[in-house]
Design a protein around this motif. Sequence first.
Motif, PDB file in Angstrom:
ATOM      1  N   GLU A 119     -54.884  -8.633  -6.982  1.00 38.12           N
ATOM      2  CA  GLU A 119     -54.384  -9.819  -6.288  1.00 38.12           C
ATOM      3  C   GLU A 119     -53.254  -9.425  -5.341  1.00 38.12           C
ATOM      4  O   GLU A 119     -52.361  -8.660  -5.705  1.00 38.12           O
ATOM      5  CB  GLU A 119     -53.879 -10.822  -7.319  1.00 38.12           C
ATOM      6  N   THR A 120     -53.284  -9.959  -4.128  1.00 37.19           N
ATOM      7  CA  THR A 120     -52.275  -9.610  -3.120  1.00 37.19           C
ATOM      8  C   THR A 120     -51.383 -10.812  -2.810  1.00 37.19           C
ATOM      9  O   THR A 120     -51.672 -11.939  -3.213  1.00 37.19           O
ATOM     10  CB  THR A 120     -52.941  -9.111  -1.831  1.00 37.19           C
ATOM     11  N   PHE A 121     -50.300 -10.531  -2.087  1.00 38.30           N
ATOM     12  CA  PHE A 121     -49.393 -11.591  -1.661  1.00 38.30           C
ATOM     13  C   PHE A 121     -48.837 -11.250  -0.287  1.00 38.30           C
ATOM     14  O   PHE A 121     -48.764 -10.080   0.099  1.00 38.30           O
ATOM     15  CB  PHE A 121     -48.243 -11.783  -2.665  1.00 38.30           C
ATOM     16  N   ALA A 122     -48.460 -12.278   0.446  1.00 40.24           N
ATOM     17  CA  ALA A 122     -47.760 -12.111   1.716  1.00 40.24           C
ATOM     18  C   ALA A 122     -46.267 -12.123   1.399  1.00 40.24           C
ATOM     19  O   ALA A 122     -45.793 -13.025   0.700  1.00 40.24           O
ATOM     20  CB  ALA A 122     -48.103 -13.235   2.678  1.00 40.24           C
ATOM     21  N   ALA A 156     -48.124  -6.456 -12.785  1.00 44.58           N
ATOM     22  CA  ALA A 156     -47.977  -7.132 -14.080  1.00 44.58           C
ATOM     23  C   ALA A 156     -47.421  -6.121 -15.067  1.00 44.58           C
ATOM     24  O   ALA A 156     -47.718  -4.932 -14.983  1.00 44.58           O
ATOM     25  CB  ALA A 156     -49.316  -7.674 -14.558  1.00 44.58           C
ATOM     26  N   PHE A 157     -46.595  -6.594 -16.005  1.00 52.13           N
ATOM     27  CA  PHE A 157     -46.003  -5.717 -17.011  1.00 52.13           C
ATOM     28  C   PHE A 157     -45.471  -6.540 -18.164  1.00 52.13           C
ATOM     29  O   PHE A 157     -45.359  -7.754 -18.082  1.00 52.13           O
ATOM     30  CB  PHE A 157     -44.889  -4.853 -16.407  1.00 52.13           C
ATOM     31  N   PHE A 179     -40.184 -11.195  -6.948  1.00 50.88           N
ATOM     32  CA  PHE A 179     -40.342 -12.635  -7.111  1.00 50.88           C
ATOM     33  C   PHE A 179     -41.188 -12.796  -8.353  1.00 50.88           C
ATOM     34  O   PHE A 179     -42.337 -12.342  -8.408  1.00 50.88           O
ATOM     35  CB  PHE A 179     -41.020 -13.286  -5.906  1.00 50.88           C
ATOM     36  N   CYS A 180     -40.634 -13.391  -9.403  1.00 49.57           N
ATOM     37  CA  CYS A 180     -41.306 -13.544 -10.690  1.00 49.57           C
ATOM     38  C   CYS A 180     -42.126 -14.831 -10.687  1.00 49.57           C
ATOM     39  O   CYS A 180     -41.588 -15.919 -10.466  1.00 49.57           O
ATOM     40  CB  CYS A 180     -40.264 -13.578 -11.808  1.00 49.57           C
ATOM     41  N   ARG A 181     -43.426 -14.701 -10.940  1.00 48.65           N
ATOM     42  CA  ARG A 181     -44.313 -15.867 -10.953  1.00 48.65           C
ATOM     43  C   ARG A 181     -44.027 -16.771 -12.162  1.00 48.65           C
ATOM     44  O   ARG A 181     -44.131 -17.986 -12.052  1.00 48.65           O
ATOM     45  CB  ARG A 181     -45.769 -15.409 -10.959  1.00 48.65           C
ATOM     46  N   LEU A 182     -43.628 -16.202 -13.290  1.00 45.68           N
ATOM     47  CA  LEU A 182     -43.315 -17.001 -14.478  1.00 45.68           C
ATOM     48  C   LEU A 182     -42.114 -17.910 -14.233  1.00 45.68           C
ATOM     49  O   LEU A 182     -42.126 -19.096 -14.559  1.00 45.68           O
ATOM     50  CB  LEU A 182     -43.051 -16.091 -15.682  1.00 45.68           C
ATOM     51  N   LYS A 183     -41.057 -17.360 -13.665  1.00 47.86           N
ATOM     52  CA  LYS A 183     -39.821 -18.111 -13.434  1.00 47.86           C
ATOM     53  C   LYS A 183     -39.784 -18.799 -12.074  1.00 47.86           C
ATOM     54  O   LYS A 183     -38.871 -19.581 -11.796  1.00 47.86           O
ATOM     55  CB  LYS A 183     -38.601 -17.188 -13.562  1.00 47.86           C
ATOM     56  N   ASN A 184     -40.759 -18.463 -11.206  1.00 49.38           N
ATOM     57  CA  ASN A 184     -40.825 -19.026  -9.859  1.00 49.38           C
ATOM     58  C   ASN A 184     -39.500 -18.837  -9.108  1.00 49.38           C
ATOM     59  O   ASN A 184     -38.981 -19.749  -8.479  1.00 49.38           O
ATOM     60  CB  ASN A 184     -41.228 -20.502  -9.900  1.00 49.38           C
ATOM     61  N   ARG A 230     -45.024 -10.488 -17.534  1.00 46.60           N
ATOM     62  CA  ARG A 230     -44.624 -10.956 -16.204  1.00 46.60           C
ATOM     63  C   ARG A 230     -45.642 -10.525 -15.150  1.00 46.60           C
ATOM     64  O   ARG A 230     -46.188  -9.432 -15.215  1.00 46.60           O
ATOM     65  CB  ARG A 230     -43.257 -10.378 -15.803  1.00 46.60           C
ATOM     66  N   THR A 231     -45.858 -11.389 -14.191  1.00 51.44           N
ATOM     67  CA  THR A 231     -46.596 -11.062 -12.970  1.00 51.44           C
ATOM     68  C   THR A 231     -45.599 -11.272 -11.845  1.00 51.44           C
ATOM     69  O   THR A 231     -44.963 -12.335 -11.768  1.00 51.44           O
ATOM     70  CB  THR A 231     -47.826 -11.964 -12.787  1.00 51.44           C
ATOM     71  N   VAL A 232     -45.450 -10.255 -11.006  1.00 51.99           N
ATOM     72  CA  VAL A 232     -44.396 -10.298  -9.991  1.00 51.99           C
ATOM     73  C   VAL A 232     -44.908  -9.841  -8.630  1.00 51.99           C
ATOM     74  O   VAL A 232     -45.932  -9.174  -8.517  1.00 51.99           O
ATOM     75  CB  VAL A 232     -43.193  -9.413 -10.396  1.00 51.99           C
TER      76      VAL A 232
END
Length: 81
Positions: free
Chosen positions: A60-63, A6-7, A37-42, A18-20
Amino acid sequence: MHNKDAFHYDGHGSKTSRTVEPYQLVFKSRAWYVQTFCRLKNDYRLFRLSRMSELKMLEETFAPREYQKPFLDFEETARSL
């Protein structure tokens, strides 16, 4: 699994949070960017590192997603060095 980041981002005068999901660092036109991959803009985005502030690695993690790596113009990069 990878950690999300996040930044705050200053994109030409307008600051956003942004959370990416970060994927790779890119050197382009004499500047460093991070491909995410930007979570805000999907959607996938390229963020210039010098415009980022208050960067945090989240718990928080992601695949990782399948994605098209950005085209890198190596001739342009070589000329900018």
